[in-house]
Design an enzyme around this catalytic site. Structure first.
Site, PDB file in Angstrom:
ATOM      1  N   TYR A   1       5.725  14.515 -22.247  1.00 13.20           N
ATOM      2  CA  TYR A   1       5.141  14.383 -20.906  1.00 13.20           C
ATOM      3  C   TYR A   1       4.297  13.126 -20.734  1.00 13.20           C
ATOM      4  CZ  TYR A   1       6.824  19.122 -20.379  1.00 13.20           C
ATOM      5  OH  TYR A   1       7.626  20.225 -20.329  1.00 13.20           O
ATOM      6  N   ALA A   2       4.624  12.075 -21.455  1.00 10.37           N
ATOM      7  CA  ALA A   2       3.933  10.787 -21.291  1.00 10.37           C
ATOM      8  C   ALA A   2       4.601  10.038 -20.144  1.00 10.37           C
ATOM      9  CB  ALA A   2       3.976   9.981 -22.583  1.00 10.37           C
ATOM     10  N   ASN A   3       4.405  10.578 -18.950  1.00 10.60           N
ATOM     11  CA  ASN A   3       5.007  10.034 -17.736  1.00 10.60           C
ATOM     12  C   ASN A   3       3.962  10.042 -16.632  1.00 10.60           C
ATOM     13  OD1 ASN A   3       7.735  10.130 -18.968  1.00 10.60           O
ATOM     14  ND2 ASN A   3       7.446  12.342 -18.795  1.00 10.60           N
TER      15      ASN A   3
ATOM     16  N   HIS B   1       0.833  -1.203   0.000  1.00  8.86           N
ATOM     17  CA  HIS B   1       0.000   0.000   0.000  1.00  8.86           C
ATOM     18  C   HIS B   1       0.868   1.253   0.000  1.00  8.86           C
ATOM     19  CE1 HIS B   1      -3.175   2.638   2.103  1.00  8.86           C
ATOM     20  NE2 HIS B   1      -3.405   2.614   0.806  1.00  8.86           N
TER      21      HIS B   1
ATOM     22  N   ASP C   1       8.032   7.912 -20.865  1.00  6.18           N
ATOM     23  CA  ASP C   1       8.360   7.904 -22.284  1.00  6.18           C
ATOM     24  C   ASP C   1       9.833   7.539 -22.451  1.00  6.18           C
ATOM     25  OD1 ASP C   1       9.898  10.316 -21.889  1.00  6.18           O
ATOM     26  OD2 ASP C   1       8.089  11.506 -22.187  1.00  6.18           O
TER      27      ASP C   1
ATOM     28  N   HIS D   1       6.971  18.981 -13.737  1.00  9.54           N
ATOM     29  CA  HIS D   1       7.764  17.916 -14.361  1.00  9.54           C
ATOM     30  C   HIS D   1       9.069  17.695 -13.593  1.00  9.54           C
ATOM     31  CE1 HIS D   1       8.992  15.180 -17.469  1.00  9.54           C
ATOM     32  NE2 HIS D   1      10.066  15.887 -17.748  1.00  9.54           N
TER      33      HIS D   1
END
Length: 131
Positions: A120-122, A20, A28, A98
């Site tokens: 920004y594909a994170n 948990h 990316d 970011h």
């Protein structure tokens, strides 16, 4: 042979050990991965696998209670942001810069590198509980 969706043994191992509030990130192909986190490099070529393919697969295996995204994602990659929202449903979204996201990667159990080239594909996924 394994019957569930996830076949990558390193990724499966990390998810199996998560408790948990533990965190795992998906990034990316350009996301810098800190030495403190385990690197699971799935990138084969540009675009394979995609960020969304990887996210959807991990969500089949991992219960999440929160995601963390860079604030910039909404403005720079709005289509990706909408896809993420659709896939996660009612899960809480926390926005940070970011730069803060890159610092937070040090606290993740692992960072999964994809072949994605969308800016920004994170994402950071915070583990929930199934009960």
């Amino acid at each position: 042979m394994r019957k569930t969706a996830l076949l990558n043994s390193n990724l499966s191992s990390v998810i199996s050990k998560m408790g948990h509030t533990d965190m795992i990130a998906i990034g990316d192909c350009g996301l810098p991965i800190p030495d403190e986190s385990e690197r699971i490099d799935l990138a084969l070529i540009k675009g394979i696998p995609t960020f969304m393919q990887t996210l959807k697969t991990i969500l089949l295996e991992l219960q999440i209670e929160e995601i963390i995204l860079a604030k910039e994602t909404k403005d720079v990659s709005p289509n990706l942001y909408e896809e993420i929202k659709e896939v996660i449903g009612d899960v809480k979204i926390t926005f940070i810069t970011h730069e803060e996201l890159k610092t937070t990667l040090k606290s993740c159990k692992a960072v999964v590198r994809t072949g994605e080239q969308t800016p920004y594909a994170n994402i950071i996924l915070k583990s929930g509980v199934v009960f």
